[in-house]
Design a protein around this motif. Structure first.
Motif, PDB file in Angstrom:
ATOM      1  N   VAL A 123       0.864  -1.177   0.000  1.00 30.53           N
ATOM      2  CA  VAL A 123       0.000   0.000   0.000  1.00 30.53           C
ATOM      3  C   VAL A 123       0.900   1.227   0.000  1.00 30.53           C
ATOM      4  CG1 VAL A 123      -1.805   1.279   1.218  1.00 30.53           C
ATOM      5  CG2 VAL A 123      -1.813  -1.225   1.248  1.00 30.53           C
ATOM      6  N   ILE A 124       0.812   2.029  -1.063  1.00 35.68           N
ATOM      7  CA  ILE A 124       1.666   3.203  -1.159  1.00 35.68           C
ATOM      8  C   ILE A 124       0.814   4.454  -1.337  1.00 35.68           C
ATOM      9  CG2 ILE A 124       3.483   1.809  -2.234  1.00 35.68           C
ATOM     10  CD1 ILE A 124       2.874   3.292  -4.877  1.00 35.68           C
ATOM     11  N   LYS A 125       1.457   5.591  -1.136  1.00 32.87           N
ATOM     12  CA  LYS A 125       0.789   6.878  -1.275  1.00 32.87           C
ATOM     13  C   LYS A 125       1.621   7.742  -2.211  1.00 32.87           C
ATOM     14  CE  LYS A 125      -1.557  10.362   1.537  1.00 32.87           C
ATOM     15  NZ  LYS A 125      -1.784  10.846   2.935  1.00 32.87           N
ATOM     16  N   VAL A 126       1.007   8.150  -3.347  1.00 29.06           N
ATOM     17  CA  VAL A 126       1.698   8.941  -4.366  1.00 29.06           C
ATOM     18  C   VAL A 126       0.872  10.194  -4.648  1.00 29.06           C
ATOM     19  CG1 VAL A 126       2.670   8.953  -6.687  1.00 29.06           C
ATOM     20  CG2 VAL A 126       2.556   6.816  -5.407  1.00 29.06           C
ATOM     21  N   ASN A 127       1.480  11.359  -4.468  1.00 30.17           N
ATOM     22  CA  ASN A 127       0.797  12.629  -4.743  1.00 30.17           C
ATOM     23  C   ASN A 127      -0.544  12.723  -4.013  1.00 30.17           C
ATOM     24  OD1 ASN A 127       2.882  13.416  -6.488  1.00 30.17           O
ATOM     25  ND2 ASN A 127       1.887  12.451  -8.247  1.00 30.17           N
ATOM     26  N   GLY A 128      -0.558  12.265  -2.770  1.00 23.13           N
ATOM     27  CA  GLY A 128      -1.766  12.350  -1.961  1.00 23.13           C
ATOM     28  C   GLY A 128      -2.802  11.279  -2.231  1.00 23.13           C
ATOM     29  N   GLN A 129      -2.494  10.322  -3.140  1.00 22.84           N
ATOM     30  CA  GLN A 129      -3.432   9.259  -3.466  1.00 22.84           C
ATOM     31  C   GLN A 129      -2.860   7.915  -3.000  1.00 22.84           C
ATOM     32  OE1 GLN A 129      -5.607   9.681  -7.328  1.00 22.84           O
ATOM     33  NE2 GLN A 129      -3.883  11.016  -7.855  1.00 22.84           N
ATOM     34  N   ALA A 130      -3.673   7.186  -2.236  1.00 21.89           N
ATOM     35  CA  ALA A 130      -3.244   5.892  -1.698  1.00 21.89           C
ATOM     36  C   ALA A 130      -3.840   4.762  -2.521  1.00 21.89           C
ATOM     37  CB  ALA A 130      -3.660   5.754  -0.235  1.00 21.89           C
ATOM     38  N   GLY A 131      -3.121   3.668  -2.603  1.00 18.27           N
ATOM     39  CA  GLY A 131      -3.605   2.514  -3.348  1.00 18.27           C
ATOM     40  C   GLY A 131      -2.709   1.310  -3.154  1.00 18.27           C
ATOM     41  N   ILE A 132      -3.107   0.211  -3.769  1.00 20.65           N
ATOM     42  CA  ILE A 132      -2.378  -1.058  -3.654  1.00 20.65           C
ATOM     43  C   ILE A 132      -1.684  -1.343  -4.987  1.00 20.65           C
ATOM     44  CG2 ILE A 132      -2.575  -3.536  -3.222  1.00 20.65           C
ATOM     45  CD1 ILE A 132      -5.134  -2.937  -1.635  1.00 20.65           C
ATOM     46  N   ILE A 133      -0.407  -1.686  -4.922  1.00 22.75           N
ATOM     47  CA  ILE A 133       0.359  -1.995  -6.127  1.00 22.75           C
ATOM     48  C   ILE A 133      -0.082  -3.356  -6.670  1.00 22.75           C
ATOM     49  CG2 ILE A 133       2.655  -2.507  -7.044  1.00 22.75           C
ATOM     50  CD1 ILE A 133       2.224   0.399  -6.507  1.00 22.75           C
ATOM     51  N   GLU A 134      -0.517  -3.386  -7.923  1.00 25.62           N
ATOM     52  CA  GLU A 134      -0.932  -4.637  -8.551  1.00 25.62           C
ATOM     53  C   GLU A 134       0.116  -5.196  -9.511  1.00 25.62           C
ATOM     54  OE1 GLU A 134      -4.739  -4.432 -10.399  1.00 25.62           O
ATOM     55  OE2 GLU A 134      -5.818  -4.319  -8.483  1.00 25.62           O
ATOM     56  N   ASP A 135       0.927  -4.315 -10.093  1.00 30.68           N
ATOM     57  CA  ASP A 135       1.944  -4.798 -11.033  1.00 30.68           C
ATOM     58  C   ASP A 135       3.062  -3.766 -11.131  1.00 30.68           C
ATOM     59  OD1 ASP A 135       2.767  -6.756 -13.220  1.00 30.68           O
ATOM     60  OD2 ASP A 135       2.695  -4.878 -14.351  1.00 30.68           O
ATOM     61  N   ILE A 136       4.292  -4.277 -11.212  1.00 35.43           N
ATOM     62  CA  ILE A 136       5.463  -3.421 -11.395  1.00 35.43           C
ATOM     63  C   ILE A 136       6.163  -3.877 -12.666  1.00 35.43           C
ATOM     64  CG2 ILE A 136       7.655  -2.604 -10.440  1.00 35.43           C
ATOM     65  CD1 ILE A 136       6.571  -3.219  -7.671  1.00 35.43           C
ATOM     66  N   GLY A 137       6.098  -3.058 -13.704  1.00 34.59           N
ATOM     67  CA  GLY A 137       6.753  -3.384 -14.961  1.00 34.59           C
ATOM     68  C   GLY A 137       8.027  -2.598 -15.135  1.00 34.59           C
ATOM     69  N   ILE A 138       8.677  -2.830 -16.250  1.00 29.39           N
ATOM     70  CA  ILE A 138       9.933  -2.137 -16.518  1.00 29.39           C
ATOM     71  C   ILE A 138       9.693  -0.671 -16.840  1.00 29.39           C
ATOM     72  CG2 ILE A 138       9.956  -2.613 -18.982  1.00 29.39           C
ATOM     73  CD1 ILE A 138      12.968  -2.757 -16.591  1.00 29.39           C
ATOM     74  N   ARG A 139       8.467  -0.319 -17.253  1.00 29.22           N
ATOM     75  CA  ARG A 139       8.169   1.077 -17.591  1.00 29.22           C
ATOM     76  C   ARG A 139       6.972   1.630 -16.845  1.00 29.22           C
ATOM     77  NH1 ARG A 139       5.097   4.235 -20.863  1.00 29.22           N
ATOM     78  NH2 ARG A 139       3.757   2.485 -21.395  1.00 29.22           N
ATOM     79  N   LEU A 140       6.039   0.762 -16.440  1.00 28.92           N
ATOM     80  CA  LEU A 140       4.765   1.206 -15.901  1.00 28.92           C
ATOM     81  C   LEU A 140       4.454   0.488 -14.591  1.00 28.92           C
ATOM     82  CD1 LEU A 140       2.612   3.200 -17.057  1.00 28.92           C
ATOM     83  CD2 LEU A 140       1.329   1.188 -17.793  1.00 28.92           C
ATOM     84  N   ILE A 141       3.919   1.244 -13.630  1.00 29.41           N
ATOM     85  CA  ILE A 141       3.460   0.681 -12.345  1.00 29.41           C
ATOM     86  C   ILE A 141       1.945   0.836 -12.291  1.00 29.41           C
ATOM     87  CG2 ILE A 141       3.439   1.007  -9.851  1.00 29.41           C
ATOM     88  CD1 ILE A 141       6.489   1.965 -11.819  1.00 29.41           C
ATOM     89  N   LYS A 142       1.267  -0.259 -11.957  1.00 29.87           N
ATOM     90  CA  LYS A 142      -0.193  -0.234 -11.861  1.00 29.87           C
ATOM     91  C   LYS A 142      -0.594  -0.218 -10.390  1.00 29.87           C
ATOM     92  CE  LYS A 142      -0.753  -2.775 -16.202  1.00 29.87           C
ATOM     93  NZ  LYS A 142      -1.297  -3.984 -16.854  1.00 29.87           N
ATOM     94  N   MET A 143      -1.368   0.806 -10.018  1.00 39.41           N
ATOM     95  CA  MET A 143      -1.803   0.960  -8.629  1.00 39.41           C
ATOM     96  C   MET A 143      -3.321   1.064  -8.590  1.00 39.41           C
ATOM     97  SD  MET A 143      -0.891   3.953  -5.831  1.00 39.41           S
ATOM     98  CE  MET A 143      -2.106   5.123  -6.456  1.00 39.41           C
ATOM     99  N   ARG A 144      -3.941   0.208  -7.761  1.00 41.50           N
ATOM    100  CA  ARG A 144      -5.388   0.215  -7.581  1.00 41.50           C
ATOM    101  C   ARG A 144      -5.738   1.124  -6.403  1.00 41.50           C
ATOM    102  NH1 ARG A 144      -9.260  -1.672 -10.942  1.00 41.50           N
ATOM    103  NH2 ARG A 144      -8.005  -3.582 -11.243  1.00 41.50           N
ATOM    104  N   ARG A 145      -6.458   2.209  -6.685  1.00 38.74           N
ATOM    105  CA  ARG A 145      -6.877   3.105  -5.614  1.00 38.74           C
ATOM    106  C   ARG A 145      -7.914   2.427  -4.730  1.00 38.74           C
ATOM    107  NH1 ARG A 145      -8.612   8.780  -8.003  1.00 38.74           N
ATOM    108  NH2 ARG A 145      -9.249   8.924  -5.819  1.00 38.74           N
ATOM    109  N   LEU A 146      -8.106   2.986  -3.545  1.00 37.49           N
ATOM    110  CA  LEU A 146      -9.027   2.383  -2.585  1.00 37.49           C
ATOM    111  C   LEU A 146     -10.469   2.441  -3.058  1.00 37.49           C
ATOM    112  CD1 LEU A 146      -7.457   3.728   0.749  1.00 37.49           C
ATOM    113  CD2 LEU A 146      -7.014   1.582  -0.469  1.00 37.49           C
ATOM    114  N   ASP A 147     -10.776   3.355  -4.018  1.00 36.68           N
ATOM    115  CA  ASP A 147     -12.131   3.411  -4.557  1.00 36.68           C
ATOM    116  C   ASP A 147     -12.308   2.496  -5.772  1.00 36.68           C
ATOM    117  OD1 ASP A 147     -10.662   4.721  -6.450  1.00 36.68           O
ATOM    118  OD2 ASP A 147     -11.729   6.625  -6.320  1.00 36.68           O
ATOM    119  N   GLY A 148     -11.281   1.719  -6.107  1.00 38.72           N
ATOM    120  CA  GLY A 148     -11.368   0.755  -7.196  1.00 38.72           C
ATOM    121  C   GLY A 148     -10.759   1.203  -8.504  1.00 38.72           C
TER     122      GLY A 148
END
Length: 206
Positions: A162-187
């Motif tokens: 669970v990380i917080k980026v620019n005031g938005q919290a969410g759960i990391i679903e995937d870490i790629g070589i170029r892109l990180i996918k984060m699911r916010r708490l609202d879905g």
């Protein structure tokens, strides 16, 4: 005599045409394509054989590299999906195979063109200019790839954190070589370029 006068006039006309057209041999640029002199069917067949060897050899080298990369990644098959070590191994293996392809095939294309008489120096000069222009145009992409590569090995964020980026919290679903996918708490699923993930808080560490 009249014949000498006509010959002199023709010589002057030829010199004038040469000057206008810029056909002076000392200033002429090297042509991009020069067909080998005296090329016969046997020589053409030899060129075809060399080209075929280049293509088949490249396929075999890439296949060996892919097998080595997959053999190395299989060492981490027993680890649970999403663990940092397994994710790093998968990313590095795929990156190694991609680098081999993007390096070998352009080199083979240049060698094949050289076999058919194309000016290798002119091709490399053109490719260098095109590569420089592409590099300037893809600075953001290169920055994201480099940042994603180091993010995988810094061990600061993992799938499920669970990380917080620019005031938005969410759960990391995937870490790629170029892109990180984060699911916010609202879905909502956020796609964050790795180069933009400079300052963040990890609520799962500590």
């Amino acid at each position: 005599s009249l014949q000498d006068a006509l010959r002199s006039l023709a010589d002057r006309a030829a010199n004038t045409v040469d000057q206008v057209a810029g056909t002076d041999s000392t200033a002429a640029a090297a042509p991009l394509f020069v067909l080998p002199a005296g090329l016969d069917a046997t020589q053409l067949a030899l060129i075809g054989v060399r080209v075929l060897i280049l293509i088949i050899g490249t396929f075999l080298v890439i296949r060996v590299i892919d097998k080595l990369a997959h053999a190395w990644m299989r060492q981490f098959d027993d680890l649970p999906q999403g663990t940092p070590r397994k994710q790093r191994a998968t990313t590095v293996g795929a990156l190694f195979s991609s680098v081999a392809r993007y390096t070998l095939w352009p080199l083979v294309v240049v060698l094949i063109l050289a076999e058919f008489g194309f000016n290798l120096g002119a091709i490399l000069a053109t490719a260098g200019i095109a590569g420089l222009a592409l590099g300037f145009g893809a600075q953001t992409l290169v920055k994201d790839v480099i940042a994603g590569f180091f993010l995988l090995f810094d061990d600061t964020v993992h799938v499920g954190d669970v990380i917080k980026v620019n005031g938005q919290a969410g759960i990391i679903e995937d870490i790629g070589i170029r892109l990180i996918k984060m699911r916010r708490l609202d879905g909502e699923l956020l796609m964050i370029p790795a180069g933009e993930l400079r300052i963040f808080g990890n609520l799962s560490i500590g």
